[in-house]
Write an enzyme that holds these catalytic residues in place. Structure first.
Site, short mmCIF file in Angstrom:
data_model
loop_
_atom_site.label_atom_id
_atom_site.label_comp_id
_atom_site.label_asym_id
_atom_site.label_seq_id
_atom_site.Cartn_x
_atom_site.Cartn_y
_atom_site.Cartn_z
N GLY A 25 0.83 -1.20 0.00
CA GLY A 25 0.00 0.00 0.00
C GLY A 25 0.86 1.24 0.00
CB SER A 81 0.95 7.73 5.40
OG SER A 81 2.20 8.37 5.62
N GLY A 114 -0.82 2.56 6.73
CA GLY A 114 -0.99 1.73 7.91
C GLY A 114 -0.31 0.37 7.83
CE LYS A 115 3.45 -0.08 3.02
NZ LYS A 115 3.21 1.36 3.08
CB SER A 116 4.78 0.29 9.64
OG SER A 116 5.57 0.51 8.49
CG ASP A 141 10.89 2.55 4.43
OD1 ASP A 141 11.13 2.77 3.22
OD2 ASP A 141 9.88 2.98 5.01
#
Length: 189
Positions: free
Chosen positions: A12, A15, A17-19, A42
Site C-alpha cells: 500500500g 502512510s 498503515g502497513k507498518s 525502508d
C-alpha cells in the site's frame, strides 16, 4: 531439512498503515506461538549510503544510479537506476531466502512498477504467499503523512494511483475503518 516458511506481503501507499498492521500481525501470530519476521524496504534503504538517493531536500551525488524521488509538475516521480534496481532485487531475494530457510516473513511493501511485481513473482515462486492490498482513502493517507512528520509530503498522493496497479491480491483491507487488530484478523482468516 526445514519446511519453507510463509510470506505475507502488505502492499500500500506510504502512510496507509502497513507498518502498524505488520506489527499487529506479528504480535498476534507470536501470541499463538508463531515467530514471524517483519521486513520493509525502508530497513534496507536505511543501510544504503545516502549518496545514492534523492529524496526531499537531500540530493546524493550518485542518486541517478540509485533512487530518485523528485517533484515533477507538482507530483513526486520515482526513478530507479542500476544500483537502485539491484537493491530492490536484493530485498526480494532476501525475503525469499529467509522463507526458503524456514522463516515466516511479513513484508511491508510499496509496489510501484510492473518490474517490481514480476521480480516478486520470480523470487517467491513455489512459496506460500498471501498478497494483501492495504487500502486507505487518499485524503486520510495525506493527513497521516502530514501528521507523522517523518515523511516526504506528496509521497502518498504520488503512489496512490499506481501502488495497486500491478499486483493480484488474496485479501483487501481498508485501514481507515477497522482497527489494526480487526484488520489482522481478516488477513489471518
Amino acid at each position: 531439512m526445514m519446511d519453507p516458511g510463509r510470506v505475507i506481503v502488505l502492499n500500500g501507499t506510504t502512510s496507509s498503515g502497513k507498518s502498524t498492521l505488520a506489527r499487529t500481525l506479528q504480535r498476534k501470530l507470536a501470541a499463538s506461538g508463531e515467530p514471524w519476521i517483519v521486513l520493509a524496504l525502508d530497513d534496507i534503504f536505511a543501510r544504503v549510503p545516502a549518496d545514492w538517493f534523492q529524496i526531499g531536500d537531500h540530493v546524493g551525488p550518485h542518486a541517478e544510479a540509485g533512487m530518485v524521488f523528485e517533484m515533477v509538475d507538482g507530483a513526486i516521480e520515482r526513478r530507479v537506476g542500476p544500483f537502485g534496481r539491484t537493491v530492490l532485487a536484493g530485498f526480494r531475494a532476501a525475503v525469499a531466502g529467509m522463507a526458503r530457510a524456514g522463516l515466516d516473513v511479513i513484508v511491508d511493501e510499496v509496489l510501484l512498477s510492473a518490474e517490481d511485481w514480476e521480480g516478486w513473482q520470480v523470487e517467491l515462486a513455489g512459496l506460500s504467499v498471501r498478497w494483501v492490498a492495504v487500502d486507505l482513502a487518499l485524503d486520510i493517507a495525506v493527513q497521516r503523512e502530514r501528521d507523522r512528520g517523518d515523511q516526504v509530503i506528496g509521497m502518498a498522493a504520488a503512489q496512490f494511483d499506481v501502488v495497486h496497479a500491478f499486483a493480484t491480491y488474496d485479501v483487501r483491507i481498508d485501514t481507515g475503518t477497522p482497527s489494526p487488530k480487526e484488520a489482522a484478523d481478516v488477513i489471518l482468516r
